[in-house]
Design a protein around this motif. Structure first.
Motif, PDB file in Angstrom:
ATOM      1  N   ARG A   1       0.825  -1.206   0.000  1.00 57.39           N
ATOM      2  CA  ARG A   1       0.000   0.000   0.000  1.00 57.39           C
ATOM      3  C   ARG A   1       0.863   1.261   0.000  1.00 57.39           C
ATOM      4  O   ARG A   1       0.554   2.239  -0.699  1.00 57.39           O
ATOM      5  CB  ARG A   1      -0.983  -0.027   1.168  1.00 57.39           C
ATOM      6  N   ALA A   2       1.968   1.253   0.743  1.00 56.82           N
ATOM      7  CA  ALA A   2       2.873   2.408   0.753  1.00 56.82           C
ATOM      8  C   ALA A   2       3.493   2.614  -0.620  1.00 56.82           C
ATOM      9  O   ALA A   2       3.597   3.753  -1.104  1.00 56.82           O
ATOM     10  CB  ALA A   2       3.964   2.213   1.804  1.00 56.82           C
ATOM     11  N   PHE A   3       3.894   1.529  -1.276  1.00 60.68           N
ATOM     12  CA  PHE A   3       4.465   1.610  -2.621  1.00 60.68           C
ATOM     13  C   PHE A   3       3.440   2.165  -3.602  1.00 60.68           C
ATOM     14  O   PHE A   3       3.748   3.044  -4.411  1.00 60.68           O
ATOM     15  CB  PHE A   3       4.955   0.236  -3.083  1.00 60.68           C
ATOM     16  N   GLN A   4       2.226   1.656  -3.532  1.00 55.56           N
ATOM     17  CA  GLN A   4       1.185   2.117  -4.449  1.00 55.56           C
ATOM     18  C   GLN A   4       0.906   3.607  -4.237  1.00 55.56           C
ATOM     19  O   GLN A   4       0.790   4.363  -5.206  1.00 55.56           O
ATOM     20  CB  GLN A   4      -0.092   1.294  -4.268  1.00 55.56           C
ATOM     21  N   ALA A   5       0.803   4.033  -2.998  1.00 57.24           N
ATOM     22  CA  ALA A   5       0.537   5.448  -2.704  1.00 57.24           C
ATOM     23  C   ALA A   5       1.681   6.325  -3.207  1.00 57.24           C
ATOM     24  O   ALA A   5       1.449   7.371  -3.826  1.00 57.24           O
ATOM     25  CB  ALA A   5       0.315   5.640  -1.206  1.00 57.24           C
ATOM     26  N   ALA A   6       2.918   5.893  -2.975  1.00 60.86           N
ATOM     27  CA  ALA A   6       4.085   6.661  -3.417  1.00 60.86           C
ATOM     28  C   ALA A   6       4.183   6.713  -4.937  1.00 60.86           C
ATOM     29  O   ALA A   6       4.763   7.650  -5.487  1.00 60.86           O
ATOM     30  CB  ALA A   6       5.364   6.061  -2.829  1.00 60.86           C
ATOM     31  N   SER A   7       3.592   5.726  -5.610  1.00 58.47           N
ATOM     32  CA  SER A   7       3.604   5.670  -7.076  1.00 58.47           C
ATOM     33  C   SER A   7       2.402   6.386  -7.685  1.00 58.47           C
ATOM     34  O   SER A   7       2.192   6.316  -8.893  1.00 58.47           O
ATOM     35  CB  SER A   7       3.610   4.211  -7.555  1.00 58.47           C
ATOM     36  N   GLY A   8       1.579   7.018  -6.830  1.00 64.31           N
ATOM     37  CA  GLY A   8       0.408   7.738  -7.314  1.00 64.31           C
ATOM     38  C   GLY A   8      -0.760   6.857  -7.690  1.00 64.31           C
ATOM     39  O   GLY A   8      -1.633   7.255  -8.450  1.00 64.31           O
ATOM     40  N   ARG A   9      -0.775   5.635  -7.158  1.00 66.20           N
ATOM     41  CA  ARG A   9      -1.855   4.701  -7.462  1.00 66.20           C
ATOM     42  C   ARG A   9      -2.765   4.554  -6.245  1.00 66.20           C
ATOM     43  O   ARG A   9      -2.386   4.898  -5.138  1.00 66.20           O
ATOM     44  CB  ARG A   9      -1.266   3.333  -7.829  1.00 66.20           C
ATOM     45  N   ASP A  10      -3.950   4.010  -6.469  1.00 64.61           N
ATOM     46  CA  ASP A  10      -4.826   3.692  -5.345  1.00 64.61           C
ATOM     47  C   ASP A  10      -4.144   2.631  -4.501  1.00 64.61           C
ATOM     48  O   ASP A  10      -3.677   1.615  -5.028  1.00 64.61           O
ATOM     49  CB  ASP A  10      -6.177   3.160  -5.827  1.00 64.61           C
ATOM     50  N   ALA A  11      -4.092   2.866  -3.201  1.00 58.36           N
ATOM     51  CA  ALA A  11      -3.434   1.925  -2.289  1.00 58.36           C
ATOM     52  C   ALA A  11      -4.400   0.803  -1.927  1.00 58.36           C
ATOM     53  O   ALA A  11      -4.969   0.774  -0.846  1.00 58.36           O
ATOM     54  CB  ALA A  11      -2.937   2.664  -1.050  1.00 58.36           C
TER      55      ALA A  11
ATOM     56  N   LEU B   1      -1.376  -5.625 -12.910  1.00 54.96           N
ATOM     57  CA  LEU B   1      -0.478  -5.316 -14.012  1.00 54.96           C
ATOM     58  C   LEU B   1       0.024  -3.876 -13.939  1.00 54.96           C
ATOM     59  O   LEU B   1       1.191  -3.603 -14.199  1.00 54.96           O
ATOM     60  CB  LEU B   1      -1.190  -5.565 -15.345  1.00 54.96           C
ATOM     61  N   ARG B   2      -0.835  -2.951 -13.528  1.00 55.58           N
ATOM     62  CA  ARG B   2      -0.437  -1.544 -13.415  1.00 55.58           C
ATOM     63  C   ARG B   2       0.696  -1.346 -12.417  1.00 55.58           C
ATOM     64  O   ARG B   2       1.472  -0.404 -12.527  1.00 55.58           O
ATOM     65  CB  ARG B   2      -1.625  -0.679 -12.987  1.00 55.58           C
ATOM     66  N   ASP B   3       0.791  -2.207 -11.423  1.00 56.51           N
ATOM     67  CA  ASP B   3       1.802  -2.058 -10.369  1.00 56.51           C
ATOM     68  C   ASP B   3       3.136  -2.707 -10.721  1.00 56.51           C
ATOM     69  O   ASP B   3       4.166  -2.322 -10.185  1.00 56.51           O
ATOM     70  CB  ASP B   3       1.291  -2.669  -9.057  1.00 56.51           C
ATOM     71  N   TRP B   4       3.108  -3.708 -11.607  1.00 55.29           N
ATOM     72  CA  TRP B   4       4.337  -4.446 -11.890  1.00 55.29           C
ATOM     73  C   TRP B   4       5.426  -3.578 -12.523  1.00 55.29           C
ATOM     74  O   TRP B   4       6.590  -3.671 -12.149  1.00 55.29           O
ATOM     75  CB  TRP B   4       4.056  -5.681 -12.744  1.00 55.29           C
ATOM     76  N   ALA B   5       5.068  -2.727 -13.496  1.00 58.52           N
ATOM     77  CA  ALA B   5       6.094  -1.917 -14.176  1.00 58.52           C
ATOM     78  C   ALA B   5       6.860  -1.036 -13.200  1.00 58.52           C
ATOM     79  O   ALA B   5       8.099  -1.090 -13.163  1.00 58.52           O
ATOM     80  CB  ALA B   5       5.481  -1.102 -15.306  1.00 58.52           C
ATOM     81  N   PRO B   6       6.183  -0.217 -12.377  1.00 64.69           N
ATOM     82  CA  PRO B   6       6.963   0.586 -11.430  1.00 64.69           C
ATOM     83  C   PRO B   6       7.679  -0.264 -10.377  1.00 64.69           C
ATOM     84  O   PRO B   6       8.775   0.080  -9.930  1.00 64.69           O
ATOM     85  CB  PRO B   6       5.938   1.518 -10.794  1.00 64.69           C
ATOM     86  N   LEU B   7       7.085  -1.376 -10.018  1.00 63.40           N
ATOM     87  CA  LEU B   7       7.718  -2.255  -9.030  1.00 63.40           C
ATOM     88  C   LEU B   7       9.000  -2.844  -9.589  1.00 63.40           C
ATOM     89  O   LEU B   7      10.009  -2.985  -8.876  1.00 63.40           O
ATOM     90  CB  LEU B   7       6.754  -3.365  -8.625  1.00 63.40           C
ATOM     91  N   LEU B   8       8.995  -3.142 -10.876  1.00 60.87           N
ATOM     92  CA  LEU B   8      10.181  -3.678 -11.533  1.00 60.87           C
ATOM     93  C   LEU B   8      11.148  -2.577 -11.958  1.00 60.87           C
ATOM     94  O   LEU B   8      12.233  -2.855 -12.481  1.00 60.87           O
ATOM     95  CB  LEU B   8       9.789  -4.508 -12.756  1.00 60.87           C
ATOM     96  N   GLY B   9      10.728  -1.319 -11.737  1.00 61.53           N
ATOM     97  CA  GLY B   9      11.594  -0.187 -12.060  1.00 61.53           C
ATOM     98  C   GLY B   9      11.608   0.179 -13.528  1.00 61.53           C
ATOM     99  O   GLY B   9      12.560   0.803 -13.994  1.00 61.53           O
ATOM    100  N   VAL B  10      10.558  -0.191 -14.259  1.00 65.29           N
ATOM    101  CA  VAL B  10      10.508   0.104 -15.683  1.00 65.29           C
ATOM    102  C   VAL B  10       9.325   1.008 -16.052  1.00 65.29           C
ATOM    103  O   VAL B  10       9.010   1.152 -17.213  1.00 65.29           O
ATOM    104  CB  VAL B  10      10.458  -1.190 -16.537  1.00 65.29           C
ATOM    105  N   GLY B  11       8.666   1.575 -15.057  1.00 63.97           N
ATOM    106  CA  GLY B  11       7.507   2.407 -15.388  1.00 63.97           C
ATOM    107  C   GLY B  11       7.322   3.535 -14.456  1.00 63.97           C
ATOM    108  O   GLY B  11       7.911   3.746 -13.491  1.00 63.97           O
TER     109      GLY B  11
END
Length: 108
Positions: A82-92, A98-108
């Protein structure tokens, strides 16, 4: 002829919460998108462990890298997601899609 995609869209909430049992008898998410799994509370296994490791690499604290995403709200993995999603501007939501994988992998 009706578009087959419409029926999939109508069933998306059901598909996202679909459960199956892995070889160890544990319930795990059955939904995947583009080969990347949806990771949700209650899931166990390699996908959860990968998410935990990526969260740790991102400077968050997912708890033990044990491949277990407990359903309770105090779950360290859930808090880190939830902290990662919030910091990425997504709903926590606490659910990795799928929307979370790209930033989590550092490619989005």
């Amino acid at each position: 002829t009706a578009c087959p995609g419409a029926s999939v869209i109508d069933r998306l909430p059901e598909l996202l919460t679909a459960q199956r049992t892995d070889s160890g008898g544990h319930e795990t998410s059955a939904a995947t998108f583009g080969g990347l799994p949806v990771v949700a509370p209650g899931d166990r296994g390699a996908a959860v462990k990968r998410v935990q490791a990526l969260l740790l690499a991102a400077g968050l604290t997912p708890g033990d890298l044990d491949g277990k995403y407990l359903k309770r709200s105090s779950s360290p993995t859930g808090k880190a997601i939830r902290a990662f999603q919030a910091a990425s501007g997504r709903d926590a939501t606490g659910v990795i899609t799928l929307r979370d994988w790209a930033p989590l992998l550092g490619v989005g």
